[in-house]
Design an enzyme around this catalytic site. Sequence first.
Site, short mmCIF file in Angstrom:
data_model
loop_
_atom_site.label_atom_id
_atom_site.label_comp_id
_atom_site.label_asym_id
_atom_site.label_seq_id
_atom_site.Cartn_x
_atom_site.Cartn_y
_atom_site.Cartn_z
N ASN A 97 35.88 46.72 46.66
CA ASN A 97 36.81 46.58 47.78
C ASN A 97 38.22 46.69 47.20
OD1 ASN A 97 38.45 45.78 49.87
ND2 ASN A 97 37.56 43.74 50.11
N TRP A 98 38.85 47.84 47.43
CA TRP A 98 40.16 48.08 46.83
C TRP A 98 41.29 47.37 47.59
CZ3 TRP A 98 40.36 54.02 45.20
CH2 TRP A 98 39.38 54.24 44.22
N LYS A 99 40.96 46.77 48.70
CA LYS A 99 41.95 46.06 49.53
C LYS A 99 43.18 46.97 49.76
CE LYS A 99 39.87 41.77 48.14
NZ LYS A 99 39.95 40.35 47.89
N HIS A 120 35.47 40.61 56.67
CA HIS A 120 35.98 40.06 55.41
C HIS A 120 36.87 38.84 55.71
CE1 HIS A 120 38.14 39.65 51.63
NE2 HIS A 120 37.15 40.31 51.08
N GLU A 132 39.57 37.87 54.55
CA GLU A 132 41.01 38.14 54.68
C GLU A 132 41.34 38.64 56.09
OE1 GLU A 132 41.41 40.53 51.16
OE2 GLU A 132 41.16 38.72 49.94
N GLU A 141 30.55 35.70 50.54
CA GLU A 141 31.86 35.63 49.90
C GLU A 141 32.54 34.30 50.24
OE1 GLU A 141 33.57 39.70 48.62
OE2 GLU A 141 34.49 39.07 50.49
N GLY A 187 39.70 36.01 44.85
CA GLY A 187 41.03 36.18 44.29
C GLY A 187 41.55 34.98 43.53
N SER A 208 35.66 36.80 42.66
CA SER A 208 36.00 36.65 41.24
C SER A 208 34.89 37.08 40.29
CB SER A 208 36.44 35.22 40.94
OG SER A 208 37.59 34.88 41.71
N GLY A 214 36.48 42.70 44.07
CA GLY A 214 37.87 42.92 44.47
C GLY A 214 38.69 43.42 43.29
P1 13P Z 1 38.04 39.27 44.03
O1 13P Z 1 36.92 39.94 43.24
O2 13P Z 1 39.39 39.78 43.69
O3 13P Z 1 37.91 37.79 43.97
O4 13P Z 1 37.83 39.68 45.57
C1 13P Z 1 36.57 39.58 46.11
C2 13P Z 1 36.57 40.20 47.46
O5 13P Z 1 37.27 39.76 48.36
C3 13P Z 1 35.72 41.39 47.66
O6 13P Z 1 35.64 41.72 49.00
#
Ligand code: 13P
Length: 257
Positions: free
Chosen positions: A9-11, A96, A98, A167, A173, A212, A233
Amino acid sequence: MKKKWLIGNWKMHGNLAANKALIASIRAELPELDEGAEMVVCPAFPYLYQLAELTRGTGIGVGVQNVSDHLQGAYTGETSPLMVKELGGSFAIIGHSERRQYQGENDGLMGRKALAAIDAGLIPVICVGETAEERDTGRTHDVLARQLDAAFGYIRTAHDKIVLAYEPRWAIGTGIAATPEIIQAEHEFLRHRVAIRDKDFAARLPIIYGGSVKSANAVSIFSMPDVDGGLIGSAALNATEFVSIYRELLSVVSAAE
Ligand code: 13P
């Protein structure tokens, strides 16, 4: 052996040059994917077509991080799952945390989005997970059950067309992943909950973990019996890390064979 999944997930990161360099580095480090594990990258919407072109013929799948719950119509600013499909996407991350946190998405919307994605021929990657406060007050299973039931209420017949992602919001994060024991316990809970509706579906459903994950903790997480891969992420933005995590996933697959 059930297929494993590694989804990046490149956000809201990347640009034309950086995306091209990232895929080139992944391909240089890993010229061939292994049939034991799928690899998928989910860039921000504007780069979907670029990524579809960059990954053409490589076996790397492409997805998006959100879709509309409608296929077409007067929905300003939204992106139809049909458009995603046309531009070469095959996956859509849905619900997600977020998006729940910053865009106010709720369980019902998530269910409708998952259904629209399936209708358009995409595989939804449905995210569920509790906050730190929900965990600390003993509500984790209530929350997971509520989120799961909302999504599955809409998509009960979509065998083999869904990936479920656990998640926990407190692990995203933060650099601190959930322990393998917590992850296994929650994946088992989710699988049992799905089995109430459909045992066969539950046994085949891929349940992946996100929060993470990095190469240093990948093996301990992927070795858990109900973990079918990872949703990555920040480590997905580093080719060496992402490929190392993929290799760790494969090592678990071959150790189990
Ligand atoms: P991180 O791997 O940066 O913790 O993010 C996980 C995530 O939100 C994947 O969708």
